[in-house]
Write an enzyme that holds these catalytic residues in place. Structure first.
Site, PDB file in Angstrom:
ATOM      1  N   ASP A 241     -87.557 124.265   2.929  1.00  0.00           N
ATOM      2  CA  ASP A 241     -86.452 123.588   2.284  1.00  0.00           C
ATOM      3  C   ASP A 241     -86.663 121.998   2.320  1.00  0.00           C
ATOM      4  O   ASP A 241     -85.627 121.478   2.256  1.00  0.00           O
ATOM      5  CB  ASP A 241     -85.254 124.049   2.817  1.00  0.00           C
ATOM      6  CG  ASP A 241     -85.184 125.435   2.885  1.00  0.00           C
ATOM      7  OD1 ASP A 241     -85.500 126.089   2.108  1.00  0.00           O
ATOM      8  OD2 ASP A 241     -84.329 125.961   3.764  1.00  0.00           O
TER       9      ASP A 241
ATOM     10  N   LYS B  49     -89.540 121.264  -2.073  1.00  0.00           N
ATOM     11  CA  LYS B  49     -90.767 121.365  -3.028  1.00  0.00           C
ATOM     12  C   LYS B  49     -90.592 121.655  -4.499  1.00  0.00           C
ATOM     13  O   LYS B  49     -91.076 121.015  -5.286  1.00  0.00           O
ATOM     14  CB  LYS B  49     -91.542 122.487  -2.328  1.00  0.00           C
ATOM     15  CG  LYS B  49     -91.823 122.344  -0.953  1.00  0.00           C
ATOM     16  CD  LYS B  49     -92.390 123.514  -0.096  1.00  0.00           C
ATOM     17  CE  LYS B  49     -91.410 124.727   0.154  1.00  0.00           C
ATOM     18  NZ  LYS B  49     -90.433 124.460   1.066  1.00  0.00           N
TER      19      LYS B  49
ATOM     20  N   GLY C 252     -86.834 129.682  -1.541  1.00  0.00           N
ATOM     21  CA  GLY C 252     -85.899 129.467  -2.595  1.00  0.00           C
ATOM     22  C   GLY C 252     -85.989 127.976  -2.778  1.00  0.00           C
ATOM     23  O   GLY C 252     -85.678 127.046  -2.122  1.00  0.00           O
ATOM     24  N   HIS C 253     -86.594 127.718  -4.143  1.00  0.00           N
ATOM     25  CA  HIS C 253     -86.928 126.499  -4.596  1.00  0.00           C
ATOM     26  C   HIS C 253     -85.819 126.090  -5.660  1.00  0.00           C
ATOM     27  O   HIS C 253     -85.954 126.507  -6.666  1.00  0.00           O
ATOM     28  CB  HIS C 253     -88.387 126.454  -5.070  1.00  0.00           C
ATOM     29  CG  HIS C 253     -89.332 126.575  -4.005  1.00  0.00           C
ATOM     30  ND1 HIS C 253     -90.673 126.616  -4.274  1.00  0.00           N
ATOM     31  CD2 HIS C 253     -89.121 127.065  -2.751  1.00  0.00           C
ATOM     32  CE1 HIS C 253     -91.357 127.154  -3.130  1.00  0.00           C
ATOM     33  NE2 HIS C 253     -90.528 127.209  -2.148  1.00  0.00           N
TER      34      HIS C 253
ATOM     35  N   GLN D  63     -92.203 127.949   1.926  1.00  0.00           N
ATOM     36  CA  GLN D  63     -92.005 127.399   3.490  1.00  0.00           C
ATOM     37  C   GLN D  63     -92.361 126.142   3.829  1.00  0.00           C
ATOM     38  O   GLN D  63     -92.529 125.336   3.161  1.00  0.00           O
ATOM     39  CB  GLN D  63     -92.739 128.712   4.398  1.00  0.00           C
ATOM     40  CG  GLN D  63     -91.879 130.110   4.244  1.00  0.00           C
ATOM     41  CD  GLN D  63     -92.317 130.842   2.980  1.00  0.00           C
ATOM     42  OE1 GLN D  63     -93.288 131.033   2.848  1.00  0.00           O
ATOM     43  NE2 GLN D  63     -91.272 131.200   2.332  1.00  0.00           N
TER      44      GLN D  63
HETATM   45  P1  GDP Z   1     -87.623 123.676  -1.245  1.00  0.00           P
HETATM   46  O1  GDP Z   1     -87.491 125.297  -0.502  1.00  0.00           O
HETATM   47  O2  GDP Z   1     -88.462 123.132  -0.396  1.00  0.00           O
HETATM   48  O3  GDP Z   1     -87.702 123.873  -2.578  1.00  0.00           O
HETATM   49  O4  GDP Z   1     -86.132 123.214  -1.090  1.00  0.00           O
HETATM   50  P2  GDP Z   1     -84.579 123.997  -1.184  1.00  0.00           P
HETATM   51  O5  GDP Z   1     -84.543 123.817  -2.816  1.00  0.00           O
HETATM   52  O6  GDP Z   1     -84.363 125.289  -0.499  1.00  0.00           O
HETATM   53  O7  GDP Z   1     -83.566 122.900  -0.505  1.00  0.00           O
HETATM   54  C1  GDP Z   1     -83.738 121.469  -1.046  1.00  0.00           C
HETATM   55  C2  GDP Z   1     -82.133 121.383  -1.384  1.00  0.00           C
HETATM   56  O8  GDP Z   1     -82.021 119.690  -1.323  1.00  0.00           O
HETATM   57  C3  GDP Z   1     -82.113 121.678  -2.954  1.00  0.00           C
HETATM   58  O9  GDP Z   1     -80.583 121.873  -2.945  1.00  0.00           O
HETATM   59  C4  GDP Z   1     -82.233 120.360  -3.745  1.00  0.00           C
HETATM   60  O10 GDP Z   1     -81.507 120.347  -5.033  1.00  0.00           O
HETATM   61  C5  GDP Z   1     -81.947 119.220  -2.845  1.00  0.00           C
HETATM   62  N1  GDP Z   1     -82.627 118.019  -2.662  1.00  0.00           N
HETATM   63  C6  GDP Z   1     -83.838 117.863  -3.241  1.00  0.00           C
HETATM   64  N2  GDP Z   1     -84.287 116.565  -3.161  1.00  0.00           N
HETATM   65  C7  GDP Z   1     -82.936 115.846  -2.762  1.00  0.00           C
HETATM   66  C8  GDP Z   1     -82.644 114.572  -2.476  1.00  0.00           C
HETATM   67  O11 GDP Z   1     -83.424 113.644  -2.444  1.00  0.00           O
HETATM   68  N3  GDP Z   1     -81.311 114.385  -2.079  1.00  0.00           N
HETATM   69  C9  GDP Z   1     -80.736 115.276  -2.024  1.00  0.00           C
HETATM   70  N4  GDP Z   1     -79.245 114.997  -1.668  1.00  0.00           N
HETATM   71  N5  GDP Z   1     -80.653 116.592  -2.471  1.00  0.00           N
HETATM   72  C10 GDP Z   1     -81.987 116.924  -2.517  1.00  0.00           C
HETATM   73  P1  IMO Z   2     -88.723 127.755   1.186  1.00  0.00           P
HETATM   74  O1  IMO Z   2     -89.961 127.991   0.264  1.00  0.00           O
HETATM   75  C1  IMO Z   2     -86.757 128.070   4.909  1.00  0.00           C
HETATM   76  C2  IMO Z   2     -87.567 131.324   7.471  1.00  0.00           C
HETATM   77  C3  IMO Z   2     -86.378 132.436   8.013  1.00  0.00           C
HETATM   78  C4  IMO Z   2     -86.941 132.719   9.136  1.00  0.00           C
HETATM   79  C5  IMO Z   2     -88.463 132.783   9.069  1.00  0.00           C
HETATM   80  C6  IMO Z   2     -89.150 134.219   8.980  1.00  0.00           C
HETATM   81  O2  IMO Z   2     -87.671 127.782   0.336  1.00  0.00           O
HETATM   82  O3  IMO Z   2     -88.818 126.472   1.750  1.00  0.00           O
HETATM   83  P2  IMO Z   2     -89.381 135.724   6.717  1.00  0.00           P
HETATM   84  O4  IMO Z   2     -88.189 136.076   5.654  1.00  0.00           O
HETATM   85  O5  IMO Z   2     -90.475 134.934   6.069  1.00  0.00           O
HETATM   86  O6  IMO Z   2     -89.639 137.064   7.740  1.00  0.00           O
HETATM   87  O7  IMO Z   2     -88.439 134.679   7.634  1.00  0.00           O
HETATM   88  O8  IMO Z   2     -88.824 132.051   8.158  1.00  0.00           O
HETATM   89  N1  IMO Z   2     -87.921 131.036   6.224  1.00  0.00           N
HETATM   90  C7  IMO Z   2     -87.587 129.937   5.529  1.00  0.00           C
HETATM   91  N2  IMO Z   2     -86.950 128.996   5.985  1.00  0.00           N
HETATM   92  N3  IMO Z   2     -87.370 127.966   3.914  1.00  0.00           N
HETATM   93  C8  IMO Z   2     -88.166 128.887   3.256  1.00  0.00           C
HETATM   94  O9  IMO Z   2     -88.718 129.162   2.004  1.00  0.00           O
HETATM   95  C9  IMO Z   2     -88.295 130.061   4.294  1.00  0.00           C
HETATM   96  N4  IMO Z   2     -88.791 131.352   4.303  1.00  0.00           N
HETATM   97  C10 IMO Z   2     -88.756 131.951   5.358  1.00  0.00           C
HETATM   98  O10 IMO Z   2     -85.376 131.740   7.868  1.00  0.00           O
HETATM   99  O11 IMO Z   2     -86.738 131.817  10.215  1.00  0.00           O
HETATM  100 MG    MG Z   3     -85.821 126.402   0.026  1.00  0.00          MG
END
Ligand code: GDP
Ligand code: IMO
Ligand code: MG
Length: 423
Positions: A13, A16, A40-41, A223
């Site tokens: 998270d 990415k 979840g991107h 991840q």
């Molecule tokens: P990913 O899994 O690495 O793609 O990240 P996620 O989408 O799960 O979580 C990142 C969250 O931070 C999302 O809600 C993005 O919209 C948000 N986000 C990304 N870059 C920034 C930033 O620079 N500032 C803020 N406030 N939010 C951001």
């Molecule tokens: P992105 O790509 C954050 C965590 C789960 C749990 C562990 C194992 O959005 O960054 P799993 O479902 O793979 O068996 O869970 O890994 N986890 C993540 N945490 N971002 C993710 O993906 C994750 N994918 C799995 O919360 O702790």
């Molecule tokens: Mg994510």
């Protein structure tokens, strides 16, 4: 032409999705190499949010080819829903997406097994997303999984039935709801029909042909390094290789083609699920970060745990990945603090100071040694260049660069595409 790998340096998270979407126009192909619907991107365009789970984050760029690689475990039902959500937004998916015929399939009973496994662990549960990730990788490595290419063969249904029955025999002890399984199966088979209309091919040839023609590829990690099956905070990890080497095995590309390894980190740390988290803040400060950063899981909606930036963990992640440049995300979330802290080393259980991560972080508690830096309450919102960023934030970035010895190339000041500064 080369392949660049973009991956998370923390517990996932990091942002990415936003970055891949932003830099995708520089590449011909964006390819996912591991993970599955646990990811979840999030992409935010013109104020509108879109969350992708299995489809690469280059899909919103009409000139980009997107590939789901062999290293991914794919849930057909989640895939069908994602496709629908994109088609509703008039995004061209069918033309621009290729799926590897070697990609492992998550079948409904994988999800039931995931649930049963977590339930049996009680307090020691991993905190899995319950998407069937662990059980499907188990079947892959036990050499009994089903792959996407198999859905085109005449004996697919009987092979599916055999695998399902093997799973049910494992589930018997914990019981399951037959009605629920029936509903999941209906959805599963409907979704396979949809996938049969997509391009399920030998993506290794496609990707290597691109490289030979001089076209560049961006490998999109899911991840993060601290969730890697080998190098993460085992056993509280996911079941795939999230580090740079995973891009080679997950796409069928030789290591010599890798040029950049782009590592992403938040300006602080988060983690969702169980497991060790040395800099975790179980207090008002942690709550303040969660609120300001809207730190709730993109896949499960669970509140994310929050804490200060952990430099020894980042240094380790940079080492195992060979990170060539870092991107700093969400510095704006720390706008609300007059001062910020960074972990520079740990006190281990024996009371010694160490910068090394213990191989068994879960059983060997490290207490962070924190360094305090001045905050940037004037905020990042109005900055549109490195020079116009608050000077204390620039000092924060320079401190990180100096401690880690890896240059920062890019700063994100908000979730939107345009809230991006190239340093
Ligand atoms: P990913 O899994 O690495 O793609 O990240 P996620 O989408 O799960 O979580 C990142 C969250 O931070 C999302 O809600 C993005 O919209 C948000 N986000 C990304 N870059 C920034 C930033 O620079 N500032 C803020 N406030 N939010 C951001
Ligand atoms: P992105 O790509 C954050 C965590 C789960 C749990 C562990 C194992 O959005 O960054 P799993 O479902 O793979 O068996 O869970 O890994 N986890 C993540 N945490 N971002 C993710 O993906 C994750 N994918 C799995 O919360 O702790
Ligand atoms: Mg994510």
């Amino acid at each position: 032409m080369p392949i660049d790998v973009l991956l998370g340096l923390q517990w996932g998270d990091e942002g990415k999705g936003k970055v891949v979407d932003y830099i995708a126009p520089k590449y011909k192909v964006v390819a996912r190499f591991q993970g599955g619907p646990n990811a979840g991107h999030t992409l935010v365009m013109n104020g509108e949010k879109h969350v992708l789970h299995q489809i690469p984050s280059g899909i919103f760029r009409p000139d980009t080819i997107n590939v789901i690689g062999n290293g991914v475990v794919l849930d057909p039902a989640v895939f069908a829903k994602e496709v629908l959500a994109l088609e509703v937004k008039n995004v061209e998916v069918k033309e621009n997406l290729f799926l590897s015929n070697r990609t492992q399939i998550i079948i409904p009973t994988h999800k039931l097994l995931d649930r049963a496994s977590e339930a049996s662990k009680g307090e020691q549960k991993i905190g899995s997303t319950l998407k069937g990730i662990g059980p499907s990788y188990q079947d892959k490595f036990a050499r009994q999984g089903l792959r996407l290419g198999d859905i085109l063969s005449a004996d697919f249904d009987s092979r599916y039935e055999a695998l399902k029955l093997a799973h049910i025999s494992l589930l018997d002890g914990s019981g399951f709801d037959q009605q629920e399984l029936n509903e999941m199966e209906t959805q599963f088979f409907e979704s396979l029909e949809k996938i049969r209309t997509f391009k399920v091919v030998n993506t290794e040839y496609l990707l290597n042909d691109c490289l030979q023609k001089g076209q560049s590829i961006l490998a999109e990690g899911a991840q993060g390094a601290m969730l890697d099956i080998d190098f993460g905070s085992y056993p509280f990890v996911t079941s795939s290789s999230t580090t740079a080497a995973g891009a080679c095995t997950g796409l069928g590309i030789a290591p010599r083609h890798i040029r950049k390894v782009i590592g992403i980190t938040k300006a602080y740390c988060t983690r969702v699920g169980s497991g060790p988290f040395p800099t975790e803040l179980n207090d008002e400060t942690g709550e303040k970060i969660r609120k300001a950063g809207q730190e709730f899981g993109s896949t499960t909606g669970r509140p994310r745990r929050t804490g200060w930036l952990d430099l020894p963990a980042l240094k380790f992640a940079n080492m195992v990945n060979g990170t060539t440049e870092m991107l700093i995300m969400k510095g704006d979330v720390l706008d609300c603090f007059d001062e910020v802290k960074v972990c520079t080393a740990y006190h281990n259980e024996a009371g010694q100071v160490s910068e090394e991560l213990h191989y068994d972080m879960a059983r060997n508690i490290s207490r962070p040694i924190l360094h305090t830096l001045a905050g940037w309450p004037e905020g990042l919102a109005s900055a549109d260049s490195w020079d116009s960023l608050p000077s204390n934030f620039k000092s924060y970035c320079l401190f990180i660069e100096e401690k880690l010895g890896v240059p920062i190339s890019f700063i994100s000041t908000g979730p939107g595409r345009e809230q991006t500064i190239v340093k």
